[in-house]
Structures are given as structure tokens and as C-alpha cells.
Design a protein around this motif. Sequence first.
Motif, PDB file in Angstrom:
ATOM      1  N   ALA A 317       0.835  -1.206   0.000  1.00 45.17           N
ATOM      2  CA  ALA A 317       0.000   0.000   0.000  1.00 45.17           C
ATOM      3  C   ALA A 317       0.866   1.251   0.000  1.00 45.17           C
ATOM      4  N   VAL A 318       1.972   1.215   0.750  1.00 51.83           N
ATOM      5  CA  VAL A 318       2.888   2.361   0.783  1.00 51.83           C
ATOM      6  C   VAL A 318       3.447   2.624  -0.609  1.00 51.83           C
ATOM      7  N   ALA A 319       3.869   1.565  -1.278  1.00 52.79           N
ATOM      8  CA  ALA A 319       4.493   1.718  -2.588  1.00 52.79           C
ATOM      9  C   ALA A 319       3.536   2.297  -3.624  1.00 52.79           C
ATOM     10  N   LYS A 320       2.230   2.186  -3.382  1.00 51.28           N
ATOM     11  CA  LYS A 320       1.239   2.694  -4.329  1.00 51.28           C
ATOM     12  C   LYS A 320       0.835   4.145  -4.054  1.00 51.28           C
ATOM     13  N   VAL A 321       1.285   4.701  -2.931  1.00 51.75           N
ATOM     14  CA  VAL A 321       0.886   6.064  -2.594  1.00 51.75           C
ATOM     15  C   VAL A 321       1.444   7.035  -3.627  1.00 51.75           C
ATOM     16  N   LYS A 322       0.574   7.817  -4.194  1.00 51.78           N
ATOM     17  CA  LYS A 322       0.996   8.847  -5.137  1.00 51.78           C
ATOM     18  C   LYS A 322       1.365  10.101  -4.358  1.00 51.78           C
ATOM     19  N   LEU A 323       2.524  10.636  -4.665  1.00 48.78           N
ATOM     20  CA  LEU A 323       3.049  11.745  -3.882  1.00 48.78           C
ATOM     21  C   LEU A 323       2.194  12.994  -4.067  1.00 48.78           C
ATOM     22  N   PRO A 324       1.564  13.491  -2.983  1.00 44.89           N
ATOM     23  CA  PRO A 324       0.867  14.775  -3.091  1.00 44.89           C
ATOM     24  C   PRO A 324       1.859  15.917  -3.265  1.00 44.89           C
ATOM     25  N   ILE A 325       3.048  15.708  -2.707  1.00 42.77           N
ATOM     26  CA  ILE A 325       4.131  16.681  -2.839  1.00 42.77           C
ATOM     27  C   ILE A 325       5.389  15.897  -3.147  1.00 42.77           C
ATOM     28  N   SER A 326       6.064  16.229  -4.237  1.00 40.38           N
ATOM     29  CA  SER A 326       7.305  15.550  -4.583  1.00 40.38           C
ATOM     30  C   SER A 326       8.458  16.515  -4.357  1.00 40.38           C
ATOM     31  N   PRO A 327       9.171  16.362  -3.234  1.00 40.76           N
ATOM     32  CA  PRO A 327      10.236  17.316  -2.923  1.00 40.76           C
ATOM     33  C   PRO A 327      11.400  17.258  -3.894  1.00 40.76           C
ATOM     34  N   CYS A 328      11.591  16.107  -4.543  1.00 40.54           N
ATOM     35  CA  CYS A 328      12.740  15.941  -5.422  1.00 40.54           C
ATOM     36  C   CYS A 328      12.298  15.906  -6.876  1.00 40.54           C
ATOM     37  N   ARG A 329      13.081  16.540  -7.697  1.00 37.63           N
ATOM     38  CA  ARG A 329      12.854  16.413  -9.119  1.00 37.63           C
ATOM     39  C   ARG A 329      13.245  15.004  -9.560  1.00 37.63           C
ATOM     40  N   VAL A 330      12.978  14.674 -10.801  1.00 40.42           N
ATOM     41  CA  VAL A 330      13.258  13.321 -11.287  1.00 40.42           C
ATOM     42  C   VAL A 330      14.737  13.027 -11.105  1.00 40.42           C
ATOM     43  N   ASN A 331      15.033  11.926 -10.437  1.00 43.13           N
ATOM     44  CA  ASN A 331      16.408  11.575 -10.108  1.00 43.13           C
ATOM     45  C   ASN A 331      17.029  10.724 -11.206  1.00 43.13           C
ATOM     46  N   GLY A 332      18.172  11.160 -11.688  1.00 41.86           N
ATOM     47  CA  GLY A 332      18.868  10.366 -12.686  1.00 41.86           C
ATOM     48  C   GLY A 332      18.010  10.052 -13.901  1.00 41.86           C
ATOM     49  N   GLN A 333      17.006  10.888 -14.167  1.00 41.88           N
ATOM     50  CA  GLN A 333      16.094  10.737 -15.298  1.00 41.88           C
ATOM     51  C   GLN A 333      15.328   9.415 -15.255  1.00 41.88           C
ATOM     52  N   THR A 334      15.239   8.808 -14.082  1.00 38.43           N
ATOM     53  CA  THR A 334      14.519   7.535 -13.969  1.00 38.43           C
ATOM     54  C   THR A 334      13.381   7.601 -12.967  1.00 38.43           C
ATOM     55  N   GLY A 335      13.359   8.615 -12.125  1.00 34.21           N
ATOM     56  CA  GLY A 335      12.310   8.705 -11.122  1.00 34.21           C
ATOM     57  C   GLY A 335      12.421   7.640 -10.062  1.00 34.21           C
ATOM     58  N   GLN A 336      13.628   7.163  -9.785  1.00 30.69           N
ATOM     59  CA  GLN A 336      13.801   6.092  -8.813  1.00 30.69           C
ATOM     60  C   GLN A 336      13.514   6.570  -7.388  1.00 30.69           C
ATOM     61  N   THR A 337      13.020   5.650  -6.588  1.00 29.84           N
ATOM     62  CA  THR A 337      12.707   5.912  -5.189  1.00 29.84           C
ATOM     63  C   THR A 337      13.584   5.021  -4.324  1.00 29.84           C
ATOM     64  N   ILE A 338      14.022   5.554  -3.182  1.00 29.75           N
ATOM     65  CA  ILE A 338      14.930   4.836  -2.297  1.00 29.75           C
ATOM     66  C   ILE A 338      14.136   4.094  -1.220  1.00 29.75           C
ATOM     67  N   ALA A 339      14.421   2.807  -1.061  1.00 24.14           N
ATOM     68  CA  ALA A 339      13.886   2.002   0.044  1.00 24.14           C
ATOM     69  C   ALA A 339      15.039   1.764   1.012  1.00 24.14           C
ATOM     70  N   TRP A 340      14.916   2.295   2.222  1.00 21.46           N
ATOM     71  CA  TRP A 340      16.037   2.328   3.178  1.00 21.46           C
ATOM     72  C   TRP A 340      15.656   1.563   4.445  1.00 21.46           C
ATOM     73  N   PRO A 341      16.095   0.305   4.601  1.00 22.60           N
ATOM     74  CA  PRO A 341      15.803  -0.436   5.833  1.00 22.60           C
ATOM     75  C   PRO A 341      16.430   0.226   7.055  1.00 22.60           C
ATOM     76  N   SER A 342      15.867  -0.041   8.215  1.00 23.62           N
ATOM     77  CA  SER A 342      16.340   0.563   9.459  1.00 23.62           C
ATOM     78  C   SER A 342      17.806   0.241   9.696  1.00 23.62           C
ATOM     79  N   ASP A 343      18.587   1.282  10.040  1.00 25.11           N
ATOM     80  CA  ASP A 343      20.013   1.153  10.338  1.00 25.11           C
ATOM     81  C   ASP A 343      20.799   0.523   9.193  1.00 25.11           C
ATOM     82  N   GLY A 344      20.247   0.524   7.998  1.00 21.23           N
ATOM     83  CA  GLY A 344      20.933  -0.073   6.863  1.00 21.23           C
ATOM     84  C   GLY A 344      21.055  -1.575   6.948  1.00 21.23           C
ATOM     85  N   GLN A 345      20.298  -2.202   7.842  1.00 19.03           N
ATOM     86  CA  GLN A 345      20.388  -3.639   8.058  1.00 19.03           C
ATOM     87  C   GLN A 345      19.347  -4.360   7.194  1.00 19.03           C
TER      88      GLN A 345
END
Length: 722
Positions: A317-345
Motif C-alpha cells: 500500500a505504501v508503494a502505491k501512494v501517489k506523492l501529493p508533494i514531490s520534494p525531489c525532481r526526477v532523479n537520474g532521469q529515472t524517477g527512482q525511489t529509495i527504500a532504506w531499511p532501518s540502520d541499513g540492516q
Amino acid sequence: MLFVGAANLLPGSAHAEAAHSDSPAVEVGINQVSPQIPDFNDTKKQITFAGKIRNTGTSTLRGVHLEVWRSLVTSRASMGSANGAGYPVQTKAVTFTELAAGAPQSWKLAPTETELFGYRTPQPGVYAIDIDAFDDDGVFLGGQRTYMVWKPTAMSGAKPARIALMWPVVGQPGLTGQKKPDYSAAPILSDQSVVQQFAPGSRLTRILTEGAGLPLVNWLVDPDLLNTANTLSGGYFYSDPNANNSGGSSPGTGSSGGNGTSSKLTGAPGTDPKNWYGLATTTLAGPHGNNCWNLLYGDPDLNTLSRSDPGKSVLKAVAKVKLPISPCRVNGQTGQTIAWPSDGQADSTTLAGIADAGSKLVTLVGSNQVSGWPSAHAALPGSPDTVVYDNYLSGSSIFADPAKTAPPTLNTSGVLEGQMWLAQTALADRDNSGRVLVVTPPRDFDPPQELLQAISSMNPGTVPAADQWFGLDDLGKVLNTPATPEHASALSPVTTANLSTDIVASASDSQQLYDALHDIMPSDQHDPAVSLRPTATWWRNHSGDAAYSQTVYSTAVADHALVSIGGQAPPLTMSGKSGTVPVTIRNQTNTAITVYVRAHTSHTVQLKVNEDQGPHSVERGQSATIRIPVKGEGNGVQVDLYATLYTCPDMTQNCTYYPSSLIKPINEDGGHTKVTVKVSRIGIIALGLIIGSGILLVLLIGLRVYRAKRTHHAPAQDTMAS
């Protein structure tokens, strides 16, 4: 080289042989190292070390003195700590006649560069500088280590390190889904802490200004944080047990206008969130925001959610949320999103959960081994697009996590961290093969000035261009290189505790209830992330997660109950072959709804009904009665008719308004209703009797009229006869 003294090269002698206590009797703290980087052109200059010393015992110590020791460090994995060994630089540099228990005393040392490094032309590399305390017998009592570098680029095989520094902009979730039931629809918060993070001078404000002040950072932004600030900009209310509720404040209400949790409310303007939002959008939209990467919306706790079916449903459900506000412009021309596990673990379960959540996700994890890889862009089993950051440069020895309790220390925050940054980046020169190392501080880091100074030190005014041993780079350069196959076993293992299963269950149920409600509101503009925020990674290291989760869950349950269906309680009696059964749909929300009704009976032979009763619209705050056509085939039989609310027209989908897969049971009476119908069919014999009785009644009435007329005319005939 000019040889300074044999004593400078001898290994510690008696000092190195001294017995070491497991619990140091003396604590040494460093408050100043100035300058951070020596003058490579003038070794006569002094370097100042200053700090405090404290007796950790219960009785006074006498004859304690400080000494300066140095040793050459060759590996980032073996930075070590002060242990009274190495090469003596200054013996008995500072002496304390008496050191009372618990009372800190100040110290200061200022050796020249020649004295510190042992040569007028020092050997290139990284030096550990220990400020050690000994007693008169040469017994090591305790110490503190810091570091100094000397022309790292001149080390054998060295190449300037390239660093992609991530700069997290992550904060506390706070929107609960509750709003004022008036034209303002102002959000209602459970407390003010979510607003306080946007105050002038707050950590989040400093993160923006400090990041913009560095030569180059890669912003790592939770879009929900900006959405929260923007939502609060127009004003908000918060629960206040001390508030006087006589001024028209009413209990909290959900996003649909229904009853939420009752409490006294206090209103406040959204000045601070508005100003912070303006600063954030300006910073990220300007030249400083060229390298900006969106986190998954709300920064969900990936390690927790990937470990259960309810958690996986929330993650999807989180992955489907459409950003009401997109703070970042298109990254690397791909629009990639970062998934960051806790503490990098992360482990294989975490990576599989992320991969299953959605496409265009780049996983960001940590490792101690990445500096030996050809690229920080790795292809791991189940995670083909992974950025692996360097744990040594990202760890707590450089970037402290304020949310995690650390033991008290005499050190000034930032002094040792700044020197460690310089040392680690210098040692990275030796194992650098031209690729970029990724550095990721903790989510709610708060870098001190000395660390910021060290990060921004590579400029001609501080270090000559030929001697600059690291530079800051764009994460896009990492992702533009092909991902190299690596093993997941090299990642940091998952060791920190996950969020509670109750929080995950509440989030899963809330999401189902919330989706069901807003599926029947075709024109409603709603916040799709309301029920997801209690599973944010933020709550791992902060209190209040259970209370916040309960508030969001209770609001979802209360809002969902605003739409219901019901029928009359007494049994209905149907005479004849067909009829209608009335049921009522109630809409107590502030938005028009369109629901689908399906019906069935307990005995399909005695009472027949068309299952699909089609869509029905009900205006805001209104009720509508619909009549369900039925056909009866019984006589005196009681049959139950059931009417159920659905959110979709497709009868093959399990889209009941009251979801069938909830973990926590709730009162489902409003999602369906039962009406008992008594079928009383009239048969042929009964009909014949009725018709016959009718004819006989007509004949009897006619006979009575006839007799009445004869009685009326009889006297007249007698008179005439006379």
C-alpha cells in the motif's frame, strides 16, 4: 628526513607493559583539536589539544599525569583506542598533584607538528594521537584517542576517495486522520511534538541550512515530512487536557466528518510548519537540490513489514501512494525511489519484501565490506538494484544518532567525529579503485560544527589542491555504473528489534477500513497514507508509537462506521407472489457516497431475490431507503433476507464494505442487515372460497333489499283496496 629522537621510535617500554584495568580509573575527554588538519608546509606550527580529565573512582588520586602517544594506523577496520601504547610524543606533559573523585579538571597541550609526528617531513598517512593518563608508577589509568593525517595522497597506491554523502531529511509522523468538523477541516494532532520539529533553530531546520552549506550532498527526503509541514501550515489543533473547551472546540473528528477520539482541543497557527516548508521547497528546488532522492512515502519500517503477511500488505500500500508533494525532481532521469531499511540492516527476507512491493525501488543498505567491491551499486539475490553504503564512514563514531542513548562523556560533540571523518576518508584512499563510496548518516542525525567543518575542508583555502584526499560526489554516478553481483551475507545483519505485531496489525486493518470508506467516495480528496504512518521507521527509536498507532486506528474505525445499512426490526408480512423489502443506507460523512448493495435469502425457494441490487448514491449527512424486489413461494414461512454493502460492482471480487480479512474484530452490524419476511401466499381453494363467499354475500344483500321494498309497498295496496 631529520631524525628527532630515538625515544620517539621506541615502543612504550614500561608504559606499554603496564597493567590495564577493565574499568579505567580516569576518564580523559578531548574538547579541542585545532587546527583539524596540520599545515603541510610548516611543521613548526603548533597543534592544540585541550580537554578535561576526571577521576572515576571514589577516592582522591595523586601524581596523575598526561602523556601524548602516537601510532600509525593502516586500516579503517583497525582504528583502535587509547591503551597506553605506541610512541611517546610528550611524557609528563601535564601533571595533576591531586585529582579528587568525580571532579573534572582541564588540561591543554600544544606540541609542534614536528614533535607530534616525529619528523620535520612526516611519513604520509593517518596517525592515532592518544592522550593517556598514568600514575607515578607508570600504570595506565585511562585515555582518549583522536587522529591526525599527513598528506594522505602521498601514501603508496593512494587515490583521492570519492564520497557520495547522503543527507537524510526525515522527521516525526504526526497526522492522525482527524480534522475539525467545520469549513476549515484543520488537522487535529495527538500532541504538539510533531509541530515543534519545524521550529526555527530545530534539528530539521539545521539539516536544511547545513546541507545547503556543504559543497555537495545527496538529499534523501521523506515526501510525507514535507506534506505534513504543508498540511499544518494553515493551522492545526492538538489535544490539550488543560484547555478550556467552551470556545466552540469540539471532539476530534475523522477525515470524513465523524466522531474520533474525544478530548479538549487547543488551536494554533501553522507559522513554523509554513516557514519550514518554504525553506525546504526553496532549498530542494534550487541549485543545492540537484541531487535529491525521494524515500518511500512515509519511510516505512521495511524490516518489520517484510516479515508478515499483514506487514507485506501495508508495504504494498505504501508503494502505491501517489506523492501529493514531490520534494525531489526526477532523479537520474529515472524517477527512482529509495527504500532504506532501518540502520541499513537487511537480510534475504527484507530484500524480498522490498522487491515484492514495487518497481523502480533502489534499496539502500550498509556493509563493512563495500570498500573492497568494484562498485557500491550491487546486484544482490532478490535485489538487483541495490546501493550499499560504507559502514565505517556512516557509523556512530562519525555520525551519532541522537535517538539512541549514549553513555555520558567528557568529549565535546563533534571534535572526535571530525577527526575520525578526516582519518577514515584518508585511509579510504588506499583501497580506492576509482569508484564512489556512499555514506549515509542515521535518519535523525544532527551533525556538530566540527564535523561539518571536516566534511567541507577540501578546498584550496584549507588544503592545497594536490593534497586533497577526498571529494564529494553525486549518487547518480554510482547508479550509472553497472550493478556488480554480490552476496547478501556481506550486508549488515538485522539485529535491532522490530515494531510490535500489534502496530502492524492495526495498520493493516486501518488501511483496509480506510480504503473501503474512500472507495465509495468518488469525489473525495483524501490522504492515502493516514493508516501507514504508525509503521514509519522513525518509531523504532522514539517513544509514543503505541499511543499514536491507537489514535490512528480508532479514527479509522470511527470514520468507517459512519456509513451503514439497516432494516426494520419487526418481521415483514408479504401477501401475494411479490413485494419489496425496505432497507436504509445511512451516510453520516461529509461527502456523497456511492455504494453497491447485494442481497440474498436464507431460503431461495421460498423467497427469491436478485443478488445484484446495483449502485445507490446517498448525499452527505443523509439516509436513503431502497426497496429490494422479492418473490415468494411459501405460505406462512419466515425467511431471512440479507442486504450487504459493497464498494465495487464486480460481484466476483471480495469488496465488502466491512473487510473480511481484518485481524482485529470490529462490530460488523453496519455492513449488512437482516430482515425477516413472513411469506403468506393465497392458494386456489382459498381464492374459490373467497369468490364464492362474495357471490353469496351479494345474493343475500339483494334478497334483503327485495324484501325491504315489498314491506314498504304493502300498506298502500290495502288502502287502495278499501
